[in-house]
Design a protein around this motif. Structure first.
Motif, PDB file in Angstrom:
ATOM      1  N   UNK A 127     -52.077 -78.347  -4.569  1.00 32.97           N
ATOM      2  CA  UNK A 127     -53.367 -78.975  -4.445  1.00 32.97           C
ATOM      3  C   UNK A 127     -54.290 -78.584  -5.581  1.00 32.97           C
ATOM      4  N   UNK A 128     -55.532 -78.209  -5.132  1.00 35.97           N
ATOM      5  CA  UNK A 128     -56.536 -77.874  -6.127  1.00 35.97           C
ATOM      6  C   UNK A 128     -56.706 -76.378  -6.244  1.00 35.97           C
ATOM      7  N   UNK A 129     -55.867 -75.634  -5.562  1.00 39.24           N
ATOM      8  CA  UNK A 129     -55.942 -74.190  -5.656  1.00 39.24           C
ATOM      9  C   UNK A 129     -55.495 -73.766  -7.044  1.00 39.24           C
ATOM     10  N   UNK A 130     -56.166 -72.747  -7.592  1.00 42.41           N
ATOM     11  CA  UNK A 130     -55.910 -72.384  -8.977  1.00 42.41           C
ATOM     12  C   UNK A 130     -54.462 -72.015  -9.219  1.00 42.41           C
ATOM     13  N   UNK A 131     -53.815 -71.416  -8.266  1.00 40.28           N
ATOM     14  CA  UNK A 131     -52.424 -71.061  -8.477  1.00 40.28           C
ATOM     15  C   UNK A 131     -51.548 -72.293  -8.570  1.00 40.28           C
ATOM     16  N   UNK A 181     -52.076 -76.944   2.666  1.00 40.19           N
ATOM     17  CA  UNK A 181     -51.971 -75.573   2.180  1.00 40.19           C
ATOM     18  C   UNK A 181     -52.626 -74.599   3.151  1.00 40.19           C
ATOM     19  N   UNK A 182     -53.739 -75.009   3.755  1.00 45.47           N
ATOM     20  CA  UNK A 182     -54.417 -74.135   4.716  1.00 45.47           C
ATOM     21  C   UNK A 182     -53.522 -73.855   5.908  1.00 45.47           C
ATOM     22  N   UNK A 183     -52.788 -74.861   6.370  1.00 48.28           N
ATOM     23  CA  UNK A 183     -51.867 -74.644   7.493  1.00 48.28           C
ATOM     24  C   UNK A 183     -50.760 -73.672   7.120  1.00 48.28           C
ATOM     25  N   UNK A 184     -50.237 -73.825   5.904  1.00 50.95           N
ATOM     26  CA  UNK A 184     -49.173 -72.929   5.469  1.00 50.95           C
ATOM     27  C   UNK A 184     -49.679 -71.495   5.336  1.00 50.95           C
ATOM     28  N   UNK A 195     -51.557 -64.732  16.896  1.00 49.71           N
ATOM     29  CA  UNK A 195     -50.828 -65.930  17.317  1.00 49.71           C
ATOM     30  C   UNK A 195     -51.007 -67.071  16.334  1.00 49.71           C
ATOM     31  N   UNK A 196     -50.024 -67.947  16.268  1.00 53.91           N
ATOM     32  CA  UNK A 196     -50.125 -69.130  15.425  1.00 53.91           C
ATOM     33  C   UNK A 196     -51.314 -69.962  15.889  1.00 53.91           C
ATOM     34  N   UNK A 197     -52.080 -70.443  14.938  1.00 53.96           N
ATOM     35  CA  UNK A 197     -53.247 -71.234  15.290  1.00 53.96           C
ATOM     36  C   UNK A 197     -54.477 -70.407  15.593  1.00 53.96           C
ATOM     37  N   UNK A 198     -54.423 -69.095  15.388  1.00 51.01           N
ATOM     38  CA  UNK A 198     -55.574 -68.226  15.625  1.00 51.01           C
ATOM     39  C   UNK A 198     -56.775 -68.714  14.814  1.00 51.01           C
ATOM     40  N   UNK A 199     -57.932 -68.851  15.469  1.00 59.34           N
ATOM     41  CA  UNK A 199     -59.098 -69.442  14.807  1.00 59.34           C
ATOM     42  C   UNK A 199     -59.571 -68.610  13.627  1.00 59.34           C
ATOM     43  N   UNK A 200     -59.587 -67.290  13.781  1.00 57.56           N
ATOM     44  CA  UNK A 200     -60.030 -66.435  12.677  1.00 57.56           C
ATOM     45  C   UNK A 200     -59.159 -66.642  11.444  1.00 57.56           C
ATOM     46  N   UNK A 201     -57.856 -66.683  11.642  1.00 62.40           N
ATOM     47  CA  UNK A 201     -56.929 -66.898  10.529  1.00 62.40           C
ATOM     48  C   UNK A 201     -57.173 -68.259   9.891  1.00 62.40           C
ATOM     49  N   UNK A 202     -57.372 -69.276  10.697  1.00 56.74           N
ATOM     50  CA  UNK A 202     -57.596 -70.614  10.167  1.00 56.74           C
ATOM     51  C   UNK A 202     -58.901 -70.687   9.377  1.00 56.74           C
ATOM     52  N   UNK A 203     -59.935 -70.024   9.876  1.00 53.41           N
ATOM     53  CA  UNK A 203     -61.220 -70.028   9.170  1.00 53.41           C
ATOM     54  C   UNK A 203     -61.091 -69.326   7.822  1.00 53.41           C
ATOM     55  N   UNK A 257     -61.591 -71.198   4.323  1.00 56.09           N
ATOM     56  CA  UNK A 257     -62.703 -70.740   3.499  1.00 56.09           C
ATOM     57  C   UNK A 257     -62.249 -70.372   2.095  1.00 56.09           C
ATOM     58  N   UNK A 258     -61.096 -69.705   1.994  1.00 57.89           N
ATOM     59  CA  UNK A 258     -60.580 -69.319   0.681  1.00 57.89           C
ATOM     60  C   UNK A 258     -60.278 -70.547  -0.168  1.00 57.89           C
ATOM     61  N   UNK A 259     -59.595 -71.521   0.415  1.00 61.08           N
ATOM     62  CA  UNK A 259     -59.244 -72.714  -0.354  1.00 61.08           C
ATOM     63  C   UNK A 259     -60.477 -73.518  -0.737  1.00 61.08           C
TER      64      UNK A 259
END
Length: 211
Positions: A2-6, A146-149, A161-169, A173-175
């Motif tokens: 995507x648009x991520x620098x890496x 990419x965020x899902x991955x 757990x998969x789908x944890x809100x904190x992890x998703x946020x 946010x990073x991307x």
């Protein structure tokens, strides 16, 4: 990626990438030939004025081959070899390292390995995403993927757990922050140091989005 620098450098060698076979190397060469032909044409006559069949002719492949490697014209700009190694790069970081710091290191180290051609393509890519609405729309789809991955890998290594809100946020946010850093770099005419810009972006995330 995507648009991520890496994801924005397409020829530098990713860390700890398994040795590829002849078939995969040929596929990579074909992808690079298509992408480079497209960039030359985009630079010369503009994105919207460049049809896929013209890109295919310039790359010496058929239009069907272009679409086999890149489902849409937008994907020629937004997809590169790093899409397949980002997950491995995250897994290679220490499990105890904060995820924001892991992604900072991946981004900065990848930029450090990029060569002059990579940087030139990165400049053109960010300019195109800034200027072409269709690319910005497609970039949003790639970012969501990419965020899902990233979320899946981070959840696994943190024991959440998969789908944890904190992890998703955190992943989203990073991307989003990286995309804003790259857009700002493009808006400023690519005149400042991108590594510095990326580090400033991660500093904002690390201190908790405070002003």
């Amino acid at each position: 990626m995507t648009f991520m620098v890496t994801a924005r450098t397409s020829t530098a060698t990713p860390p700890k990438t398994p040795k590829t076979g002849l078939r995969e190397r040929k596929k990579m060469q074909t992808r690079q030939a298509i992408r480079r032909a497209a960039y030359r044409l985009f630079e010369k006559q503009g994105y919207d004025a460049t049809p896929v069949d013209q890109i295919a002719e310039a790359a010496d492949v058929s239009p069907s081959t272009v679409f086999r490697y890149f489902p849409t014209k937008e994907d020629i700009v937004l997809t590169d070899e790093y899409d397949t190694v980002l997950e491995a790069a995250i897994r290679d970081r220490p499990a105890t390292e904060p995820v924001v710091e892991s992604l900072r290191r991946i981004a900065v180290e990848t930029l450090g390995r990029s060569n002059a051609r990579d940087r030139a393509e990165l400049v053109q890519r960010t300019r195109l995403v800034r200027d072409v609405p269709a690319l910005r729309g497609r970039a949003a789809e790639h970012t969501a993927r990419d965020a899902r991955m990233i979320s899946a890998v981070v959840a696994e290594r943190s024991g959440r757990p998969a789908g944890d809100l904190t992890v998703r946020v955190i992943s989203a946010a990073v991307l989003a922050a990286l995309q804003e850093a790259l857009l700002r770099w493009a808006e400023d005419g690519h005149s400042d140091d991108l590594e510095t810009r990326i580090n400033e972006t991660f500093d904002v995330l690390t201190r908790g989005l405070t002003l």
